[in-house]
Enzyme design. Structure first.
Site, PDB file in Angstrom:
ATOM      1  N   LYS A   1      -9.555  -0.268  11.284  1.00 33.15           N
ATOM      2  CA  LYS A   1      -8.598  -0.082  12.378  1.00 33.15           C
ATOM      3  C   LYS A   1      -9.347  -0.278  13.696  1.00 33.15           C
ATOM      4  O   LYS A   1     -10.132   0.590  14.101  1.00 33.15           O
ATOM      5  CB  LYS A   1      -7.983   1.310  12.318  1.00 33.15           C
ATOM      6  CG  LYS A   1      -7.193   1.616  11.040  1.00 33.15           C
ATOM      7  CD  LYS A   1      -6.565   2.999  11.140  1.00 33.15           C
ATOM      8  CE  LYS A   1      -5.783   3.346   9.887  1.00 33.15           C
ATOM      9  NZ  LYS A   1      -6.690   3.649   8.741  1.00 33.15           N
TER      10      LYS A   1
ATOM     11  N   LYS B   1       0.847  -1.196   0.000  1.00 29.32           N
ATOM     12  CA  LYS B   1       0.000   0.000   0.000  1.00 29.32           C
ATOM     13  C   LYS B   1       0.876   1.237   0.000  1.00 29.32           C
ATOM     14  O   LYS B   1       1.811   1.342   0.803  1.00 29.32           O
ATOM     15  CB  LYS B   1      -0.934   0.017   1.212  1.00 29.32           C
ATOM     16  CG  LYS B   1      -1.859   1.237   1.217  1.00 29.32           C
ATOM     17  CD  LYS B   1      -2.967   1.127   2.253  1.00 29.32           C
ATOM     18  CE  LYS B   1      -2.491   1.533   3.626  1.00 29.32           C
ATOM     19  NZ  LYS B   1      -3.610   1.608   4.591  1.00 29.32           N
TER      20      LYS B   1
END
Length: 1331
Positions: free
Chosen positions: A910, A801
Site C-alpha cells: 500500500k 480477495k
C-alpha cells in the site's frame, strides 16, 4: 652504517638470516633505537619492507646474505621501482678475490637488479685504509636517492671477509679522521637539501586556461597515500566543482559520513560507479569529458581507462610527484611533475574560476546515484554470501583508526567497483584529521601493490603496511595470493610494533578472475581448472594453526559481519576465511553488470526525455515549485471500511483526506492525494501546512522520477527535514503530486516518467491494462458470500480477495472459503486476508481446513510476525506480507531478508502505508528479485490515487518483465492488483469517477492505463466533496511596545492564525535567533492555534530605549524579560498562553511559567535548562559569557558567529543541508551592542537557579531534546526527576519528556515535524486538563 641510517630516520630493519650478513645484522639488532624483524624467506621479507614504506612513506632497510638470498629480493624490488617506494637493500657479498672462482654462495651481485634500482654502490670489504667518511656519505647518498623523486629502491652491496665475527684486531685510527663533529652532533654526515620547483612558469599559464575553460571537466584521483595530499585533493575538488572519480587507492573511494544529511551536503560530486555506468552503450557514448585532470598515476578500472582513450582528443593533465611516464594510451597532453599539495596551492592561489556545464554534472550525479542504488540493492538483497558483498561490507566496519590493504586480481577490482563509498559512522579511534579540516566525512586509506600488480608477497606487504601505518589494517586477498605467500603468516605472528590485523581470505578454491575473462568461454573445463583456476583443496585453517594464528571460517553474511565486528574489537590477529565459489561468483558478477547497465541506460533515457527539467542553461538544471495548496475532502462510501481509521468519526460511511495541488514556475500543476487511514487527520494537516511553507521555491531535479533514493535525498537536502519524518500518507501524496507535476511539465504521464520505454499516450497505450483483484468482506453466511463471489466472477474478475478472521472461529472462515471454491471453481485466483488477527494456532487451524482450496496466498495469517515462516512450513499454505512491510524504516532490505522463504509468495504494498512510490518500488523490486509477486493495494483512496496506482502497477509489471529477461527467467504472469476498493466509492473527488471495465480482448475486469493517465492529466475536482481549502497564510508582522524598569521595549512580533482563537502559542527563540526561526512550525500549527513569535530584546528587529532618568544602561536580566513577556501576554490575550522556548528562550519560558503562573497554561522547553546550581560554575560561566559578549563588540558579529557555531554543541546542526543559510540568518540583528548585552545579562551564570523551583511548578511542562545532544539529554532527565519529586502519581503525568530522533541541540530546525507533533499533542493534553 647503522648509526647513519638511524640519523637519517631509518629505524626499521628487516633481517634475513645468513652468515655473510652477520656483521650488519648484529649492528642493527644491537642499536637501541632500531626495531628489527626477521624472516627466513627473503622474498616475503622484502615485500614486508615495501609494505612498511607504503604505510609510513619512508624506507625500511633489508639485510640479506649473499647468493640467491639477494635474487629472492627481485620481485619486491620490481614492485618498489614501479610504484616509487623507497627501499634500502644492504646485501652481503664475498670479497672480490672469491668472485668467479667457484666459491660457495658467491654470485655476481653487481647491478644485480639492473634498471629497477635508482642507485647502486658496492662497498669494499672493510679495512682501516678506507675512510669511514666514505661509508657515511654512501649511506647519505643512498637515502637521498631512495627518497628523492623518482623514489625507489637503492642497492648497496657490502663485501665482507672472514672472520665475520667481532674478533679483536688492531686498526689504524686514520680511517676515523674527520668524524669528531659527526660523533658529537647526532646529525647525519651529509645533509641533502631538496629544492622545490616553482609554478611561476609561463608555460603553465595555458594549463590554468584549459581548466578555466572546461565545460565537461573530470577530476580523476588515482593512488594517493599521504593525508596532506588527500586533503589537497578535497580542496581542489571543492574549488573546481567538477565530478570526481576516485580510485580505490585514492583514499577517497571509501568515505564515512557523520550523517545521511552530510552525505548530500559535502559540496563534492563523487562518481563512485563510473566503471559500471560505462557498461551502458548510451552512457559510454555520451560521456566525453573535454578536460581531464588526473591526480596520481594509476587507475584500477579498465573501463575508465578505455573511456579516457575514447574521449581523445581532449585536454588531459596528469599530476604526480615523479617524472616517469605513465601514459599507456598515449593521450596525456600536459604532464606536471609536482606534489599534489603544490599543484592544489597553485590552482587555488591563481583564483581560477570554473564554468562547468550543469547538464554534465547533473547527468553524472543521477546516473551514478542510480547505479549505486542498483549495486547496493543487488548486493544486499542477495541471500548468499558473495565476493562483492565482502567488498561492500568491509568498508562499513572500518573505523577511521583503521586502514585497508587489498590484494591483486579480484579483491582490488571488487573493492573499486563495489566498495561502499558512503557509509555512515563516527570516528571512535585515531586522530580524525578530516574533522579538524571541516570535511563532512573522514576517509579510509587503502593500499595495494599496483606497481607490477603481482599476486606474490601480498600478505607480507600487508603486515609491513600495518607496521608502517600504525593503524589497524584489514587485508582482503584471494586464496591463491594467500597460498603464494604463506610465509607472511610468520611475519604476522611476530606482531612487532603494530596494531591488530584482520586478514580476509576469499577462498573460491582457485583463480576466480579467469572466470570473468574471455578464456572462460573458449577453453575446456579441465584445462581451465588445471592451468588457469589452479583449483586446490588446501586447508587454510591448518596453515593458520601451524603458525598459531586465529582462524574463523564463514559461510553466510551474518557470520562474516559478526566475525568482522568481533575482530575489530579484539587485540589478536585474525584470519577470516570466506567460503566462495568460482561459478557462483561469475554468475553474480554477471548479474551486477547486467542490472547496472540497465540502471544506467534507464537513467540516461529518463534524463534525455525530460526537456523541461533539463533546460540546461548554465545556471539552471531544474524547475522550481511556486506553491502547494491542499483541499480537505470527504466522500461517501457504499459500505463501511474494512479498516478502522484513526480519529475519523465519519468512518462508517465516509472517507476523508486531502487533495494536493503543486504549482510549478512554468504553470504546470501536479495533483496528489493524501488519504490517511491509520494516521491522525490533525497530524496530517499540520504536516501539509508545514510543507506549504518550506516547499515554496524548491527546485525539482531530473533524478526524481527514477525513485531509488532520489526523493529521500531531495526531501533531506531541499526541505531540510529527515527523510523519514513525513507521515507515510503525506509522503505518498507529495511524491504523487511531484511526479504528476513533472509529467504535466513534460506533456507526459506518470508511467512515462517512471519508465521511459513505456508507450506514449497514443493508440498503442490504450491497449495497456492492469488486472484488478476484487475485494469481499466476509459478512454474511457462506452461501451469501459465495454468491457475491460468483457475481464478481460473472462481471469478469479473475482474482478475488476475501477478508477473514472476522468470525468467532477460524473454521467458520474456512467453510466460507470452501463454499466459494465450490461455487466459482478453480479457474479464479482466490486470496484471503487475516490482517494479523489470528494467533498461530488459530491460523494453523484455518490452514488445515483450506489446504485443498488452492488459495493463491493468505495475507498476514498470524499476529506475531516471528511466526510467519513457521506458519508457512507447518501449514503448507502460501503467504503474503502486508502489515509486516508497512512500518519499514530507512533501510528495509535487512528486515525483508528475514522473509526470503519460498513459502512467502507475495508482498502486498500500500503506497500510502509504506510511505510513497519510492519505498513501494524498492519493496516491489525486492519481491520480484526473489521471485515473489509484488501486489499494489489501495487503502480505500479516491479515484485520484487509484489512477496513480494503476500507472504505478503497470510500471512494476514492466519492471518485472525486464528483470525476468535479464535473469533469463520465464516471463512472469500478470499480477492482479488490489485496487478493487473502488467499489466502496459512492462518490469521488474527481468529476469523472474512477472505473474499470472488461478488457476488449480477454473479457476480464481490468483498469485502463490510458484512462488512468487521462484522469491524472485532466483532473477536475468534484466541488461537492470539498470541506476546506488550505493555502499559505501571510504572516502578520508588527511591533508592540511595553515599559519595564525604565526601559521601553519595542518588540518585533510575527503572528499566524485566527486572532479570535483563545488557544495562543508564544514562541521564544534562542540566542542569535529571531522570530523567523519559528515560522515553519507556526505555519503548521496555525490552523488549530494562534501562533505568536517575538524577537527577544537585542535580537532581530526588536529595539529598546532607556528612559532619561536612568543612570545606568538597560537591565536585560531574566526577570526583566519575564516581566516584559507578562505585559505582552496581557496585550495579546485575556486567556492563558502556552509558551514554547528554545535554549535561551527555554530558560526564559521556564522562568516565566514559574513566576507568571496566572498567565501560562503550559511550557514547552526545547533544549533548555533551569540554570546552574553550583556557584563556582555560575561564576565561571559569567566570566565566559562576558568575554563572549566583549568579543561580539570587539571583533564583529561575523567573526563571533563563525566561532560560535564551530562548537561541539552544534556538531549535528553543521551537518544540516541548510546550515549556511541558517548561519547567514544569524546576522539579522538591528543592534549588536544590545545583542552582546543580552548574552551577558541572560547568562546562566547570572540567572537564578530554578532547579529547586521545578518541584513546585504548577504549569505542565514538556521537555524536548535531540537524541544526539548528550549534554541536554542528561539535563532533561534530571529535570524530569526534579519535576516529579514529591508529587503523587495523579500529578506526575502533567510533565513529559520527548527524545527527538536524528537531531542535536537545534531540534526545532533539525527535525521540525517531530517537534510539531510533540507540541500539538501537548496542547491537546492541556485542553483536556482545562476541560
Amino acid at each position: 652504517m647503522i648509526e647513519e641510517c638511524y640519523r637519517l630516520g631509518l629505524t626499521y630493519f628487516c633481517i634475513a638470516p645468513g652468515s655473510r650478513s652477520s656483521p650488519i645484522a648484529i649492528a642493527a639488532t644491537s642499536h637501541a633505537m632500531i626495531s628489527c624483524i626477521a624472516c627466513i624467506d627473503e622474498r616475503s621479507l622484502a615485500f614486508h619492507a615495501i609494505g612498511y614504506a607504503r604505510g609510513c612513506h619512508k624506507p625500511a632497510v633489508v639485510i640479506t646474505s649473499s647468493g640467491t638470498a639477494v635474487s629472492n629480493l627481485l620481485p619486491a624490488v620490481v614492485e618498489a621501482s614501479q610504484d616509487f617506494l623507497p627501499l634500502i637493500l644492504l646485501t652481503a657479498d664475498r670479497p672480490p678475490e672469491l668472485l668467479d672462482t667457484g666459491a660457495n654462495q658467491a654470485i655476481n651481485q653487481v647491478n644485480h637488479y639492473g634498471s629497477f634500482v635508482r642507485h647502486f654502490f658496492t662497498l669494499p670489504a672493510p679495512t682501516d685504509i678506507i675512510s669511514t667518511r666514505m661509508v657515511l656519505t654512501t649511506i647519505d647518498s643512498a637515502v637521498y636517492h631512495t627518497t628523492s623523486s623518482p623514489s625507489g629502491p637503492v642497492h648497496i652491496n657490502c663485501s665482507f671477509r672472514e672472520p665475520l665475527e667481532n674478533t679483536p684486531q688492531e686498526w689504524s685510527e686514520s680511517c676515523l679522521k674527520g668524524l669528531e663533529f659527526w660523533a658529537s652532533c647526532g646529525q647525519p654526515f651529509t645533509t641533502y637539501i631538496h629544492s622545490h620547483s616553482s609554478f611561476a612558469h609561463s608555460n603553465l599559464a595555458d594549463v590554468l586556461g584549459i581548466i578555466q575553460g572546461a565545460k565537461r571537466g573530470l577530476l580523476l584521483v588515482g593512488a594517493t597515500f599521504k593525508e596532506d595530499d588527500i586533503c589537497a585533493v578535497i580542496l581542489l575538488a571543492k574549488h573546481l566543482k567538477w565530478p570526481v572519480v576516485a580510485d580505490i587507492l585514492s583514499g577517497l573511494r571509501l568515505r564515512k559520513y557523520r550523517s545521511s544529511l552530510s552525505k548530500h551536503n559535502e559540496g563534492i560530486l563523487f562518481v563512485d560507479h563510473l566503471d559500471h555506468s560505462l557498461l551502458s552503450a548510451e552512457v559510454k557514448q555520451w560521456i566525453k569529458p573535454d578536460v581531464v585532470v588526473q591526480i596520481g598515476s594509476r587507475i584500477t578500472s579498465k573501463r575508465i581507462s578505455q573511456m579516457l582513450q575514447d574521449s581523445f582528443p581532449c585536454s588531459y593533465i596528469l599530476i604526480d610527484n615523479h617524472p616517469s611516464r605513465h601514459d599507456p594510451s598515449h593521450i596525456i597532453t600536459h604532464r606536471i611533475h609536482s606534489s599534489i599539495s603544490q599543484f592544489t596551492d597553485w590552482v587555488l592561489g591563481s583564483c581560477v574560476t570554473t564554468h562547468i556545464n550543469s547538464k554534465w554534472t547533473s547527468f553524472l550525479f543521477s546516473i551514478n546515484m542510480m547505479v549505486d542504488w542498483e549495486i547496493s540493492f543487488l548486493i544486499n538483497s542477495e541471500n548468499s554470501l558473495t565476493e562483492p558483498y565482502v567488498a561492500h561490507i568491509t568498508s562499513e566496519v572500518l573505523d577511521y583508526g583503521s586502514a585497508m590493504f587489498v590484494g591483486n586480481s579480484m579483491p582490488i577490482r571488487d573493492a573499486d567497483m563495489y566498495g561502499n563509498g558512503s557509509s555512515l559512522g563516527e570516528c571512535t579511534r585515531g586522530n580524525d584529521t578530516s574533522s579538524v579540516s571541516g570535511f563532512p566525512f573522514h576517509w579510509i586509506q587503502v593500499a595495494g601493490n599496483r606497481g607490477a600488480s603481482g599476486i606474490d608477497g601480498l600478505l607480507s606487504t600487508a603486515v609491513g603496511y600495518a607496521v608502517g601505518h600504525n593503524k589497524r589494517v584489514v587485508c582482503v586477498i584471494g586464496d591463491v595470493s594467500f597460498l603464494h605467500d604463506t610465509n607472511g603468516l610468520a611475519l604476522l605472528k611476530q606482531r612487532i610494533s603494530r596494531e591488530q590485523m584482520t586478514i580476509i581470505v576469499i577462498n573460491n578454491h582457485g583463480g576466480a578472475i579467469f572466470s570473468l575473462l574471455p578464456i572462460a568461454n573458449t577453453a575446456e573445463e579441465e584445462i581451465l581448472n588445471k592451468y588457469f583456476y589452479t583449483s586446490h583443496n588446501v586447508g587454510i585453517q591448518n596453515l593458520c594453526s601451524a603458525h598459531g594464528v586465529k582462524h574463523v571460517h564463514v559461510h553466510t553474511k551474518a557470520e562474516l559481519q559478526n566475525a568482522l565486528i568481533k575482530s575489530q574489537h579484539e587485540e589478536a590477529d585474525c584470519v577470516i576465511e570466506v567460503e566462495s565459489s568460482i561459478d557462483a561468483n561469475a554468475n553474480f558478477h554477471s548479474n551486477l553488470r547486467k542490472f547496472s547497465c540497465q540502471a544506467a541506460s534507464h537513467a540516461f533515457s529518463t534524463f534525455s526525455q525530460l526537456s523541461v527539467l533539463n533546460s540546461f542553461s548554465q545556471d539552471s538544471v531544474s524547475i522550481k515549485i511556486c506553491k502547494l495548496e491542499s483541499f480537505q475532502y470527504r466522500i461517501q462510501l457504499c459500505a463501511p471500511l474494512t479498516t478502522t481509521p484513526a480519529g475519523n468519526h465519519h468512518s462508517k460511511h465516509y472517507r476523508e483526506g486531502f487533495v494536493l495541488t503543486l504549482y510549478l514556475e512554468d504553470g504546470s500543476t501536479g495533483i496528489g492525494e493524501v488519504a490517511p487511514l491509520k494516521e491522525n487527520l490533525l497530524d496530517v494537516k499540520e504536516q501539509l501546512q508545514f510543507l506549504t511553507h518550506v516547499i515554496k521555491g524548491t527546485p525539482l531535479h531530473s533524478s526524481l522520477p527514477l525513485l531509488k533514493g532520489s526523493f529521500s535525498n531531495w526531501i533531506s537536502t531541499n526541505l531540510g527535514i529527515p527523510r523519514d519524518s513525513l507521515l507515510p500518507s503525506v509522503r505518498c501524496g507529495l511524491e504523487m503530486a511531484i511526479l504528476n507535476a513533472i509529467a504535466a511539465a513534460e506533456g507526459s504521464t506518470m508511467l512515462n516518467l517512471l519508465h521511459p520505454c513505456a508507450p506514449k499516450e497514443d493508440c498503442s497505450t490504450k491497449s495497456l491494462n492492469v488486472k484488478i483483484c476484487a475485494l469481499i468482506d466476509s459478512d454474511g453466511t457462506p452461501e451469501e458470500v459465495a454468491y457475491l463471489a460468483a457475481t464478481l466472477v460473472e462481471e469478469g474478475f479473475t482474482a478475488i480477495k476475501l477478508k477473514v478472521a472476522r468470525r468467532a472461529n477460524p473454521i467458520e472462515d474456512a467453510i466460507v472459503i470452501q463454499e466459494i471454491r465450490r461455487k466459482i471453481g478453480f479457474q479464479v485466483q482466490l486470496r484471503a486476508d487475516a490482517n494479523r488477527k489470528w494467533s498461530f494456532n488459530q491460523a494453523l487451524l484455518f490452514g488445515s481446513n483450506v489446504i485443498d482450496c488452492a488459495l493463491q496466498y493468505i495475507e498476514e495469517p498470524v499476529s506475531d510476525e516471528d511466526d510467519i515462516i513457521k506458519f508457512c512450513e507447518e501449514s503448507g499454505l502460501p503467504v503474503a506480507l502486508d502489515e509486516t512491510i508497512d512500518n519499514l524504516q530507512e533501510n528495509p532490505l535487512k528486515m525483508l531478508a528475514r522473509f526470503k522463504h519460498n513459502g512467502i509468495v507475495a508482498v502486498v504494498i500500500k503506497p500510502s502505508f509504506v510511505g510513497g512510490f519510492e519505498k513501494a518500488a524498492l519493496i516491489a523490486r525486492w519481491a520480484q528479485q526473489q521471485g515473489k509477486m509484488a501486489v499494489v493495494s489501495a487503502a480505500f483512496e479516491s479515484g485520484l490515487a487509484l489512477s496513480a496506482y494503476v500507472q504505478f502497477s503497470c510500471f512494476l509489471e514492466m519492471q518485472n518483465a525486464e528483470l525476468c529477461k535479464i535473469m533469463n527467467n520465464e516471463p512472469a504472469l500478470p499480477v492482479a492488483h488490489g485496487l478493487g476498493t473502488y467499489k466502496w466509492l459512492k462518490e469521488d473527488v474527481t468529476t469523472k469517477p474512477f472505473s474499470i471495465s472488461r478488457g476488449a480482448v480477454n473479457g476480464f475486469m481490468e483498469a485502463s492505463v490510458f484512462d488512468a493517465g487521462q484522469t491524472l492529466v485532466n483532473f477536475s475536482i468534484n466541488q461537492n466533496s470539498l470541506i476546506q481549502s488550505y493555502r499559505a497564510d501571510e504572516v502578520r508582522n508588527y511591533q508592540l511596545k511595553v515599559d519595564v524598569e525604565g526601559v521601553t521595549f519595542s518588540i518585533n512580533v510575527q503572528e499566524l492564525g485566527d486572532k479570535r482563537n483563545d488557544n495562543v502559542l508564544v514562541f521564544l527563540h534562542g540566542f542569535l535567533g529571531t522570530s523567523e526561526d519559528w515560522i515553519p512550525i507556526m505555519k503548521a500549527m496555525s490552523a488549530s492555534s494562534r501562533c505568536v513569535a517575538f524577537d527577544l530584546p537585542g535580537h532581530g528587529g526588536s529595539k529598546m530605549q532607556v528612559n532619561d532618568d536612568m543612570d545606568q544602561g538597560p537591565n536585560l536580566s531574566i526577570k526583566v524579560v519575564a516581566d516584559m513577556l507578562h505585559k505582552l501576554f496581557r496585550i495579546l490575550t485575556t486567556s492563558k498562553v502556552t509558551v514554547v522556548g528554545y535554549s535561551m528562550g527555554a530558560r526564559i519560558a521556564l522562568f516565566t511559567a514559574l513566576r507568571c503562573n496566572n498567565m501560562v497554561k503550559g511550557a514547552v522547553l526545547i533544549s533548555g535548562s533551569p540554570g546552574l546550581d553550583d556557584e563556582v560554575k555560575r561564576k565561571v560561566r559569567r566570566v565566559k559569557d562576558d568575554f563572549l559578549a566583549c568579543a561580539i563588540t570587539s571583533y564583529g558579529l561575523d567573526s563571533f558567529i563563525e566561532t560560535w557555531y564551530s562548537g561541539e554543541l552544534w556538531r549535528s546542526l553543521r551537518n544540516h543541508p541548510q546550515f549556511n543559510k541558517i548561519v547567514a540568518s544569524r546576522m539579522e540583528h538591528n543592534d549588536v551592542q544590545a545583542l552582546a548585552k543580552a548574552l551577558s545579562d541572560l547568562s546562566t551564570g547570572r540567572q537564578p537557579s530554578l532547579w529547586e523551583d521545578l518541584k513546585h511548578t504548577k504549569s505542565p511542562i514538556l521537555l524536548i531534546v535531540g537524541d544526539r545532544d548528550e549534554k541536554f539529554n542528561k539535563i532533561a532527565h534530571s529535570m524530569c526527576s526534579k519535576l516529579e519529586e514529591g508529587k503523587d502519581d495523579s500529578v506526575k503525568h502533567l510533565h513529559t519528556m520527548v527524545n527527538v530522533p536524528n537531531s542535536g541541540h537545534a531540534v526545532h530546525i533539525e527535525n521540525p515535524l517531530h517537534v510539531i507533533h510533540s507540541i500539538s499533542e501537548f496542547v491537546t493534553r492541556l485542553d483536556v486538563l482545562d476541560s
